[in-house]
Design a protein around this motif. Structure first.
Motif, short mmCIF file in Angstrom:
data_model
loop_
_atom_site.label_atom_id
_atom_site.label_comp_id
_atom_site.label_asym_id
_atom_site.label_seq_id
_atom_site.Cartn_x
_atom_site.Cartn_y
_atom_site.Cartn_z
N GLY A 1 8.40 42.19 2.13
CA GLY A 1 8.91 40.87 2.72
C GLY A 1 10.24 40.96 3.17
N LEU A 2 11.16 41.79 2.62
CA LEU A 2 12.48 41.91 3.21
C LEU A 2 12.51 42.48 4.46
CD1 LEU A 2 14.53 42.78 -0.06
CD2 LEU A 2 14.42 40.76 1.15
N LEU A 3 11.73 43.78 4.69
CA LEU A 3 11.66 44.49 6.00
C LEU A 3 11.19 43.71 7.09
CD1 LEU A 3 10.86 48.14 4.53
CD2 LEU A 3 13.04 47.36 5.62
N LEU A 4 9.99 43.02 6.76
CA LEU A 4 9.19 42.20 7.62
C LEU A 4 9.45 40.85 7.66
CD1 LEU A 4 5.76 43.80 6.63
CD2 LEU A 4 7.05 44.62 8.67
N ALA A 5 10.45 40.34 7.23
CA ALA A 5 10.86 38.98 7.14
C ALA A 5 9.76 37.99 6.77
CB ALA A 5 11.71 38.48 8.41
N SER A 6 8.81 38.44 5.66
CA SER A 6 7.70 37.48 5.44
C SER A 6 8.19 36.83 4.29
CB SER A 6 6.55 38.55 5.48
OG SER A 6 5.53 37.62 4.90
N PRO A 7 8.12 35.40 4.38
CA PRO A 7 8.42 34.60 3.13
C PRO A 7 7.36 34.49 2.13
CG PRO A 7 7.94 33.18 4.94
CD PRO A 7 8.01 34.70 5.69
N VAL A 8 6.18 34.87 2.79
CA VAL A 8 4.90 34.82 1.93
C VAL A 8 5.04 35.69 1.06
CG1 VAL A 8 2.47 34.80 2.00
CG2 VAL A 8 3.55 33.62 3.72
N LEU A 9 5.13 37.21 1.57
CA LEU A 9 5.42 38.41 0.71
C LEU A 9 6.61 38.35 -0.38
CD1 LEU A 9 4.19 41.30 3.12
CD2 LEU A 9 2.84 40.27 1.21
N SER B 1 7.36 24.29 2.61
CA SER B 1 7.13 25.25 3.93
C SER B 1 6.37 24.26 4.94
CB SER B 1 6.18 26.38 3.57
OG SER B 1 6.83 27.45 2.62
N LEU B 2 5.87 23.29 4.60
CA LEU B 2 5.20 22.40 5.44
C LEU B 2 5.98 21.72 6.03
CD1 LEU B 2 2.49 20.74 2.91
CD2 LEU B 2 1.77 22.07 4.86
N PHE B 3 7.39 21.62 5.69
CA PHE B 3 8.31 20.63 6.47
C PHE B 3 9.30 21.62 6.97
CE2 PHE B 3 6.73 18.19 3.09
CZ PHE B 3 6.31 17.05 3.86
N GLU B 4 8.88 23.05 7.11
CA GLU B 4 9.87 24.15 7.94
C GLU B 4 9.26 24.37 8.96
OE1 GLU B 4 11.10 26.59 5.05
OE2 GLU B 4 12.32 25.46 3.97
N PRO B 5 10.00 25.09 10.42
CA PRO B 5 9.08 25.79 11.12
C PRO B 5 8.69 27.02 10.68
CG PRO B 5 11.44 25.17 11.74
CD PRO B 5 11.31 24.91 10.28
N PRO B 6 7.19 27.25 11.13
CA PRO B 6 6.43 28.53 10.61
C PRO B 6 7.16 29.68 11.13
CG PRO B 6 5.33 27.14 12.62
CD PRO B 6 6.45 26.34 12.18
N GLY B 7 6.91 30.79 10.17
CA GLY B 7 7.74 32.08 10.52
C GLY B 7 6.55 32.78 11.42
N GLN B 8 6.88 33.89 11.93
CA GLN B 8 6.46 35.04 12.63
C GLN B 8 5.63 35.79 11.69
OE1 GLN B 8 5.69 34.72 16.01
NE2 GLN B 8 4.24 36.21 15.70
N ALA C 1 -0.73 27.91 11.74
CA ALA C 1 0.54 28.38 11.17
C ALA C 1 0.77 27.90 9.97
CB ALA C 1 1.99 28.13 12.02
N TYR C 2 0.38 26.73 9.61
CA TYR C 2 0.40 25.96 8.28
C TYR C 2 -0.69 26.17 7.53
CZ TYR C 2 4.15 23.39 10.64
OH TYR C 2 5.11 23.13 11.51
N GLY C 3 -1.32 27.25 7.55
CA GLY C 3 -2.52 27.54 6.65
C GLY C 3 -2.04 27.96 5.31
N ASP C 4 -0.84 28.90 5.38
CA ASP C 4 -0.31 29.52 4.37
C ASP C 4 0.07 28.35 3.22
OD1 ASP C 4 0.79 31.67 2.50
OD2 ASP C 4 2.60 30.96 3.42
N PRO C 5 0.97 27.59 3.71
CA PRO C 5 1.45 26.60 2.71
C PRO C 5 0.24 25.73 1.89
CG PRO C 5 2.20 26.01 4.85
CD PRO C 5 1.64 27.30 4.97
N VAL C 6 -0.61 25.41 2.93
CA VAL C 6 -1.83 24.58 2.42
C VAL C 6 -2.63 25.40 1.34
CG1 VAL C 6 -3.99 23.55 2.84
CG2 VAL C 6 -2.04 23.27 4.36
N ALA C 7 -3.00 26.70 1.62
CA ALA C 7 -3.52 27.72 0.75
C ALA C 7 -2.82 27.80 -0.46
CB ALA C 7 -3.67 29.09 1.51
#
Length: 303
Positions: A31-39, A104-111, A182-188
């Protein structure tokens, strides 16, 4: 047989603890290396699982201690306390996942990245395998701490599945230009938080029932009554109660036998009754029998 069951339960919890430590390190690092908030979120959630597994391991060791003067019924309820503790952790995890997902629904989606997706898939497969393994061991050993660990793994399966769906939709959305993907993650994540909350409720309810001395299932009570009725010397069943103490059961029986029987005859009847119940239900470790006098003209039970 009991020693083998205890060993199997402890092994399952040790495997879960080590797996949770490894997965936490992998997810947080990825998560830190890939800058992935989900991980990162999944890694923080897994850190809570380390605490839950540690509590399950400790309680399982305590529950195997023999009865003593201070705990004449044994230490089996230590597993139930751990189960309730894991339920609390799952509640906190559910609210945390839900809050992060709503934010996350109210923030810009990450890459999203393919490496993050593979890390989430690895976690999903690993946790599913752990769930299948621990739930089988939990049912085989009747261990509340192992069953709680299994449900904790199931909650992680839901969380990892949400991560896979979220990252996968993000990648597809970037490729096909689907802005909504891009908002599939917060909904899930919101759906997962509800599923984890349901698991926590069911686990907590079962733990509270046992701690409050809730009677075992009606089917078991009926089975005990059938066994008692099959003993010809017993003329009346006054009361049958049974309660769980973690991975084992204690049974209380009040029955009527002919009042003219000697103490020796009553003792033999009690011993045979205990043998019948304990041989029929291997989960029963203690049967306490109270004998009441019975006469032909008896119309009421002596409780």
């Amino acid at each position: 047989m009991v020693a083998v069951r205890n060993h199997s339960g402890l092994l399952a919890i040790w495997i879960s603890l080590v797996s949770n430590i490894i997965l936490t390190v992998v997810k947080l690092a990825a998560g830190l290396l890939l800058a992935s908030p989900v991980l990162l979120a999944d890694g923080v959630h897994n850190a809570g699982d380390i605490i839950a597994s540690g509590a399950a391991l400790t309680s399982s060791l305590v529950s195997q201690k023999p009865a003593d003067e201070d705990h004449p019924y044994g230490h089996g309820k230590a597993e139930v306390v751990a189960s309730a503790f894991v339920a609390v952790i799952l509640v906190l995890a559910a609210f945390w996942i839900g809050a992060q997902s709503v934010r996350s629904l109210f923030e810009p989606p990450g890459q999203e990245s393919w490496l993050a997706l593979w890390a989430a898939v690895l976690s999903l497969v690993w946790k599913q395998a752990l769930y299948i393994y621990t739930i089988r061991v939990g049912h085989a050993t009747k261990s509340k701490s192992v069953l709680a660990t299994a449900l904790d793994h199931l909650a992680d399966v839901y969380a990892s599945l949400a991560a896979v769906i979220g990252i996968g939709l993000g990648l597809l959305g970037h490729h096909f230009g689907w802005w909504w993907a891009a908002y599939g993650d917060p909904v899930a994540g919101i759906i997962v938080s509800l599923l984890v909350l349901k698991l926590a409720y069911e686990m907590g309810r079962d733990a509270v029932d046992i701690l409050m001395e809730h009677n075992v299932a009606f089917e078991k009570i009926s089975r005990y009554e059938d066994l008692i009725s099959g003993q010809t010397e017993i003329k009346r069943i006054d009361r049958v109660r049974a309660r769980e103490h973690g991975h084992y059961i204690t049974v209380d029986v009040r029955v009527g036998i002919p009042g003219e029987y000697t103490i020796q005859q009553g003792h033999d009847i009690s011993r045979e009754l205990k043998k019948r119940i304990m041989e029929d239900d291997l989960d029963v470790v203690e049967v306490m029998v109270h004998l009441n006098p019975w006469y032909v003209d008896d119309t009421q039970r002596d409780n």
